[in-house]
Write a protein that holds these residues in place. Structure first.
Motif, PDB file in Angstrom:
ATOM      1  N   HIS A 233       0.831  -1.219   0.000  1.00  0.00           N
ATOM      2  CA  HIS A 233       0.000   0.000   0.000  1.00  0.00           C
ATOM      3  C   HIS A 233       0.860   1.262   0.000  1.00  0.00           C
ATOM      4  N   ILE A 234       1.921   1.228   0.813  1.00  0.00           N
ATOM      5  CA  ILE A 234       2.819   2.392   0.873  1.00  0.00           C
ATOM      6  C   ILE A 234       3.400   2.647  -0.511  1.00  0.00           C
ATOM      7  N   ASN A 235       3.898   1.569  -1.130  1.00  0.00           N
ATOM      8  CA  ASN A 235       4.540   1.728  -2.434  1.00  0.00           C
ATOM      9  C   ASN A 235       3.538   2.141  -3.502  1.00  0.00           C
ATOM     10  N   ARG A 236       2.271   1.680  -3.323  1.00  0.00           N
ATOM     11  CA  ARG A 236       1.258   2.037  -4.320  1.00  0.00           C
ATOM     12  C   ARG A 236       0.998   3.545  -4.308  1.00  0.00           C
ATOM     13  N   SER A 237       0.866   4.108  -3.083  1.00  0.00           N
ATOM     14  CA  SER A 237       0.577   5.546  -3.024  1.00  0.00           C
ATOM     15  C   SER A 237       1.804   6.355  -3.453  1.00  0.00           C
ATOM     16  N   LEU A 238       3.016   5.843  -3.155  1.00  0.00           N
ATOM     17  CA  LEU A 238       4.215   6.565  -3.592  1.00  0.00           C
ATOM     18  C   LEU A 238       4.373   6.473  -5.110  1.00  0.00           C
ATOM     19  N   LEU A 239       3.937   5.349  -5.680  1.00  0.00           N
ATOM     20  CA  LEU A 239       3.977   5.203  -7.140  1.00  0.00           C
ATOM     21  C   LEU A 239       3.008   6.192  -7.786  1.00  0.00           C
ATOM     22  N   ALA A 240       1.816   6.328  -7.183  1.00  0.00           N
ATOM     23  CA  ALA A 240       0.834   7.289  -7.706  1.00  0.00           C
ATOM     24  C   ALA A 240       1.407   8.701  -7.636  1.00  0.00           C
ATOM     25  N   LEU A 241       2.091   8.997  -6.532  1.00  0.00           N
ATOM     26  CA  LEU A 241       2.724  10.310  -6.380  1.00  0.00           C
ATOM     27  C   LEU A 241       3.802  10.487  -7.450  1.00  0.00           C
ATOM     28  N   GLY A 242       4.575   9.427  -7.678  1.00  0.00           N
ATOM     29  CA  GLY A 242       5.620   9.469  -8.700  1.00  0.00           C
ATOM     30  C   GLY A 242       5.048   9.693 -10.094  1.00  0.00           C
ATOM     31  N   ASN A 243       3.925   9.020 -10.385  1.00  0.00           N
ATOM     32  CA  ASN A 243       3.290   9.183 -11.694  1.00  0.00           C
ATOM     33  C   ASN A 243       2.813  10.611 -11.896  1.00  0.00           C
ATOM     34  N   ASN A 246       5.837  12.744 -12.548  1.00  0.00           N
ATOM     35  CA  ASN A 246       6.313  12.549 -13.928  1.00  0.00           C
ATOM     36  C   ASN A 246       5.467  13.327 -14.913  1.00  0.00           C
ATOM     37  N   ALA A 247       4.134  13.193 -14.763  1.00  0.00           N
ATOM     38  CA  ALA A 247       3.230  13.849 -15.707  1.00  0.00           C
ATOM     39  C   ALA A 247       3.359  15.362 -15.599  1.00  0.00           C
ATOM     40  N   VAL A 259      -2.774  14.204 -15.785  1.00  0.00           N
ATOM     41  CA  VAL A 259      -2.233  13.954 -14.449  1.00  0.00           C
ATOM     42  C   VAL A 259      -3.288  13.246 -13.616  1.00  0.00           C
ATOM     43  N   ASN A 260      -3.003  12.005 -13.258  1.00  0.00           N
ATOM     44  CA  ASN A 260      -4.017  11.222 -12.567  1.00  0.00           C
ATOM     45  C   ASN A 260      -3.901  11.361 -11.052  1.00  0.00           C
ATOM     46  N   PHE A 261      -4.545  12.377 -10.505  1.00  0.00           N
ATOM     47  CA  PHE A 261      -4.489  12.598  -9.058  1.00  0.00           C
ATOM     48  C   PHE A 261      -5.377  11.610  -8.299  1.00  0.00           C
ATOM     49  N   ARG A 262      -6.289  10.933  -8.994  1.00  0.00           N
ATOM     50  CA  ARG A 262      -7.270  10.099  -8.293  1.00  0.00           C
ATOM     51  C   ARG A 262      -6.756   8.691  -7.996  1.00  0.00           C
ATOM     52  N   ASP A 263      -5.504   8.427  -8.347  1.00  0.00           N
ATOM     53  CA  ASP A 263      -4.981   7.077  -8.136  1.00  0.00           C
ATOM     54  C   ASP A 263      -4.863   6.705  -6.674  1.00  0.00           C
ATOM     55  N   SER A 273      -1.135  21.023  -3.893  1.00  0.00           N
ATOM     56  CA  SER A 273       0.269  21.243  -3.539  1.00  0.00           C
ATOM     57  C   SER A 273       1.197  20.885  -4.686  1.00  0.00           C
ATOM     58  N   LEU A 274       0.799  19.876  -5.461  1.00  0.00           N
ATOM     59  CA  LEU A 274       1.724  19.392  -6.482  1.00  0.00           C
ATOM     60  C   LEU A 274       1.659  20.231  -7.742  1.00  0.00           C
ATOM     61  N   GLY A 275       0.464  20.325  -8.312  1.00  0.00           N
ATOM     62  CA  GLY A 275       0.413  20.948  -9.625  1.00  0.00           C
ATOM     63  C   GLY A 275      -0.223  22.309  -9.604  1.00  0.00           C
ATOM     64  N   GLY A 276      -0.712  22.733  -8.454  1.00  0.00           N
ATOM     65  CA  GLY A 276      -1.568  23.900  -8.475  1.00  0.00           C
ATOM     66  C   GLY A 276      -0.988  25.095  -7.776  1.00  0.00           C
TER      67      GLY A 276
END
Length: 313
Positions: A233-243, A246-247, A259-263, A273-276
């Motif tokens: 689960h930790i890696n999944r949310s960090l992967l979503a953050l990474g994606n 990247n985007a 940019v898929n923020f809903r992952d 915080s990230l894109g806005g």
């Protein structure tokens, strides 16, 4: 400003692999070695963002890195060497008191953790799992979270210490007190002018401080069973953050990126915080140990990509 990563398994006498060296140099805005103090790290990363929060801008600070590299130490610190949380809040209240003659201000804070993709309130752990909802303005809200209004940094620090005791920590092979969740501290500053003749203007600045859980390889932490599921689960949310990173960093390039923020809940919560509309700092942590070369490499690549994100605040 440079980090050079040397591969521990490389043999300098190996002529065949001379051109395929995995030694890499990365350039960042700021690099600290093992002698840096908490004060230095705070002044060069976060201090400049606090004035922005008082003027009504949003700011976000990420602590990122593999498990056991000292993220929680950077943000929380110890009693003698307080971390970024406490220093930032003290500066925030000092700055607000300086404007107190002209402005009325209120400061409210909430502290939550995202554990196994569910949100828990650390200030009121008995409230169970909370939902993310979007209000009519498109802001992401957390339904039912405890918001505490405070007047000084001391109170907030006590609340943080109390909240941290509720945080999910478990021993793994890599770290005796490994944080198994992402902790998010939200501080909201609202200011209104005291003058009667001016039109009612409200300035709202938000400060997010995020202590991410360690990105980890199961081989390193020797996780089994429940720990293994948590790690996924930790890696999944960090992967979503990474994606998302990247985007966002490829935006403005040749092809428009979605940019898929809903992952994951983490990226949905930190969408702004990230894109806005936010000034964001990512503090990446790496371990000097040769056994964690792979983790260090991935972390540096990740942070290097984040550097390319441009936002309009």
């Amino acid at each position: 400003q440079r980090v050079v990563l040397m591969d521990p398994s490389e043999d300098p006498g190996d002529i065949l692999r001379a051109n395929r060296s995995r030694e890499k140099a990365f350039v960042f805005d700021m690099v600290f070695d093992s002698t840096a103090t908490q004060e230095e790290v705070y002044v060069s990363t976060t201090k400049s963002l606090i004035e922005g929060v008082i003027s009504g801008y949003n700011a976000t600070i990420f602590a990122y890195g593999p498990t056991g590299t000292g993220k929680t130490y950077t943000v929380l610190g110890t009693d003698s060497e307080p971390g970024i949380y406490r220093r930032a809040l003290e500066d925030l209240f000092k700055g607000l008191e300086a404007t107190a003659e002209e402005m009325d201000y209120t400061v409210s804070m909430s502290y939550l953790e995202i554990y196994n993709e569910v949100i828990r309130d650390l200030l009121n752990p008995s409230s169970g799992f909370l939902d993310l909802r979007e209000d009519f303005r498109g802001n992401i809200q957390i339904a039912g979270i405890t918001e505490v209004s405070t007047t000084n940094a001391q109170e907030i620090t006590q609340l943080l210490v109390r909240g941290n005791k509720q945080r999910t920590q478990e021993p793994t092979a890599a770290n005796r007190a490994s944080s198994r969740s992402h902790a998010v501290l939200q501080v909201m500053v609202t200011q209104r002018s005291r003058r009667k003749d001016t039109s009612e203007e409200t300035r709202i600045g938000k400060l997010f401080m995020v202590d991410l859980a360690g990105s980890e390889r199961a081989a390193q932490t020797q996780n089994r069973g429940k720990r293994m599921k948590e790690g996924a689960h930790i890696n999944r949310s960090l992967l979503a953050l990474g994606n998302c990173i990247n985007a966002l960093s490829e935006r403005g390039g040749s092809r428009a990126q979605f940019v898929n923020f809903r992952d994951s809940k983490l990226t949905r919560l930190l969408k702004d915080s990230l894109g806005g509309n936010s000034r964001t700092v990512m503090i990446a942590h790496i371990s000097p140990a040769s056994s964690s070369f792979e983790e260090s490499r991935m972390t540096l690549i990740y942070a290097y990509r984040a550097k390319n994100i441009k936002t309009q605040v």
